[in-house]
Design an enzyme around this catalytic site. Structure first.
Site, mmCIF file in Angstrom:
data_model
loop_
_atom_site.group_PDB
_atom_site.id
_atom_site.type_symbol
_atom_site.label_atom_id
_atom_site.label_comp_id
_atom_site.label_asym_id
_atom_site.label_seq_id
_atom_site.Cartn_x
_atom_site.Cartn_y
_atom_site.Cartn_z
ATOM 1 C CG ASP A 1 -12.356 -52.259 -36.903
ATOM 2 O OD1 ASP A 1 -11.240 -52.309 -36.103
ATOM 3 O OD2 ASP A 1 -14.132 -52.685 -36.356
ATOM 4 C CD GLU B 1 -9.628 -54.057 -33.346
ATOM 5 O OE1 GLU B 1 -9.806 -53.462 -32.396
ATOM 6 O OE2 GLU B 1 -10.843 -54.963 -34.225
HETATM 7 C C1 NOJ Z 1 -11.850 -51.278 -32.960
HETATM 8 C C2 NOJ Z 1 -11.136 -50.104 -33.057
HETATM 9 O O1 NOJ Z 1 -9.582 -50.343 -33.217
HETATM 10 C C3 NOJ Z 1 -12.260 -49.331 -32.432
HETATM 11 O O2 NOJ Z 1 -12.024 -48.442 -31.721
HETATM 12 C C4 NOJ Z 1 -13.503 -49.305 -32.287
HETATM 13 O O3 NOJ Z 1 -14.595 -48.721 -31.696
HETATM 14 C C5 NOJ Z 1 -14.078 -50.712 -32.915
HETATM 15 N N1 NOJ Z 1 -12.859 -51.840 -33.610
HETATM 16 C C6 NOJ Z 1 -15.517 -50.997 -33.434
HETATM 17 O O4 NOJ Z 1 -15.278 -50.734 -35.001
#
Ligand code: NOJ
Length: 558
Positions: free
Chosen positions: A226, A282
């Protein structure tokens, strides 16, 4: 519940493997939003045993791996992306022994399992943050986070002007000191309940390595990281410069070059385990070149292709993005990835126009994505053609994006509504037979979109995905990213045509006109009806067709 057994073994279905196969280079990875996938106990919340009960469905669908969104103990301020304990399971989702059972059964079904790790921030209820709040400024406990004195008279203003990525104001919140007076501020790029960790602190690094090893020892096949681009902040917290995010690593908190040291050290950990354990980033970064930096051979394996995710249903746009992705990521030896939807964006059927137009385009988009070389991500419900749920009642919405915007931004709940599995009564088989509970309400129209219904309909979206995934497995692997646009491609007229090694050809008509094409080979599959025997078949608007070139032509170029 689905009870089909493990699929017949093929080259990709034995897990884990000792011989390196590069399985991830062209894997189809199915994203499970655990809260909304399948509920085994009737509390209206999906859980690990729910997933376990549906492994037969997932194996039958034909995906290679599963990625599960966070299931750790969490106050659920941001649906699990606020983690209070990285090495356990939230009781709402089950227990560690449920997880072990799930992992074992997933492997027995030939499915690899990737879990989500959230290193940029913890929950404000993580013991480290509780300790930091109780500790004095300058203490070791506060050094695990970003605590800083405020600016202005009495330190009343946040240390800088950084804003929360979720809207609703500054990325800093002030704490109260021992004597009850306002004290330091701490950084949270997301909600105040998600304080950012200080990755310059060696204890933070060591503890995350322990977490990685904990799950790798249990046998997970990888991690989705993440916010993989935000863990490093510039010393002194300089102000952001107005304008688009810089593409040279000079933003004070996004995509800084030093973040790569962390990913290299994680790669080292992954490589110390047998069986090709992977990491997918991500990372919302401004260019494909910046993205490629995360995928250098000693860093991560994959990164989500958000340019592709954000693209409109447009031939020129997708032609450019596909070419740039394949070339840009190929430059560091990484496969491209493709994704149409996830738990953070409006579902693509709705983005592409909704209704019958959206459905037609979503069918065509599915076949386009699954024809591309590299790895593809399918978000749960894509295979059912679920639309975004736009009519959720205000009091049902839970996303902090909605709450922090005071209702101005609808937030992400509309793409997180629990899946419809079977029957015509609430909760459409999401829970056990006696349960009508579902943490977000499902539209009544979803009775027609259930898995049960679509399995019985050869023309359904589910049947299209199942056929496509089956065919894909029989095609020569496209793990090296090769793709050749043919000279019949005409992006400005809405037509894209490409071939892959082994004589596989994909034709896509983005509309608005039907287009007569020269038949490129034998028809394998199409997203809407087409006369595959005609020498000049009509490719309808918003249609993708797959062909096999009887010449067996294998010319390639990138
Ligand atoms: C990316 C995640 O996919 C999302 O759902 C989340 O709110 C944010 N990062 C913060 O962790």
């Amino acid at each position: 519940m689905h009870t089909s057994g493990p699929p017949a073994a093929d080259s990709r279905s034995v897990v884990p493997q000792d011989e390196p196969t590069g399985w991830w280079r062209d894997a189809v990875i199915y994203q499970i939003y655990i809260r909304s996938f399948a509920d085994s106990n009737g509390d209206g919340i999906g859980d690990l045993q729910g997933i376990r009960s549906r492994l037969g469905y997932l194996a039958g669908l034909g995906v290679d791996a599963l990625w599960i969104n966070p299931f750790y103990p969490s106050p659920q301020v941001d649906c699990g992306y606020d983690v209070a304990d990285y090495r356990d399971i939230d009781p709402a989702y089950g227990t560690l022994s449920d997880f072990k059972e799930l992992l074992q059964d997933a492997h027995a079904h030939g499915l690899r399992l990737i879990i989500d790790i959230v290193p940029n921030h913890t929950s404000s209820q993580h013991p480290w943050f509780t300790e930091a709040l109780a500790a004095a400024p300058g203490s070791e406990a506060r050094d695990r986070y970003h605590f800083h004195p405020g600016k202005g008279e009495g330190g009343n203003l946040p240390p800088n002007g950084w804003q929360s990525a979720f809207g609703g104001g500054p990325a800093w919140t002030r704490v109260t000191d021992d004597s009850g007076r306002p004290g330091q501020w701490y950084l949270h790029l997301f909600t105040p309940e998600q304080p950012d960790l200080n990755w310059e602190n060696p204890e933070v690094r060591a503890d995350f390595e322990k977490t990685l090893r904990f799950w790798l020892d249990l046998g997970v096949d990888g991690f989705r990281i993440d916010v993989a681009n935000a863990m490093i902040k510039a010393p002194g917290y300089p102000e952001m410069v107005d304008g688009p995010d810089p593409d040279d690593g000079s933003s004070p908190c996004w995509d800084r070059d030093d973040v790569h040291h962390i990913h290299r050290s994680w790669r080292h950990v992954l490589d110390s385990y047998p069986g090709e354990r992977i990491a997918v980033a991500e990372a919302w970064v401004p260019t494909v070149q910046r993205l490629a930096m995360y995928l250098r051979p000693d860093e991560l394996h994959q990164a989500f292709n958000f340019d592709y995710l954000k693209a409109e249903w447009s031939a020129p746009q997708l032609h450019r993005i596909i070419s740039d992705s394949v070339t840009g990521l190929g430059a560091v030896g990484a496969p491209a990835t493709w994704v149409l939807s996830n738990h953070d964006v409006v579902r693509h059927l709705t983005r592409f126009g909704g209704g019958t137009v959206g459905l037609r385009r979503a069918r065509a988009a599915a076949l386009l994505m699954l024809a591309l070389p590299g790895s593809a991500y399918v978000y749960q419900g894509d295979e059912l053609g679920l639309p975004e749920v736009t009519e959720l009642p205000d009091d049902a919405r839970q996303d902090p994006v909605w709450l922090r915007s005071g209702g101005a931004n609808p937030g992400r709940d509309g793409c997180r509504v629990p899946l419809p599995w079977a029957g015509r009564n609430a909760s459409y088989g999401f829970g056990p037979a006696h349960s009508d509970r579902s943490w977000l309400p499902q539209p009544t129209s979803w009775a027609d979109l259930t898995v049960e219904k679509q399995e019985a309909d050869p023309g359904s979206m589910l049947s299209l995905y199942t056929q496509a995934l089956k065919l894909r497995r029989g095609l020569p692997r496209a793990d090296d990213g090769t793709l050749e646009w043919t000279d019949t491609s005409a992006p400005d007229s809405g037509l894209l045509v490409f071939r892959r090694p082994g004589g596989f050809i994909c034709t896509v008509n983005f509309g608005p006109q039907d287009i007569e094409i020269e038949r490129p080979g034998d028809l394998l599959l199409s997203s809407s009806p087409i006369d595959g025997t005609s020498p000049r078949p009509l490719l309808r608007a918003d249609t993708t067709a797959w062909w096999s070139d009887e010449r067996g032509d294998t010319r390639t170029q990138q």
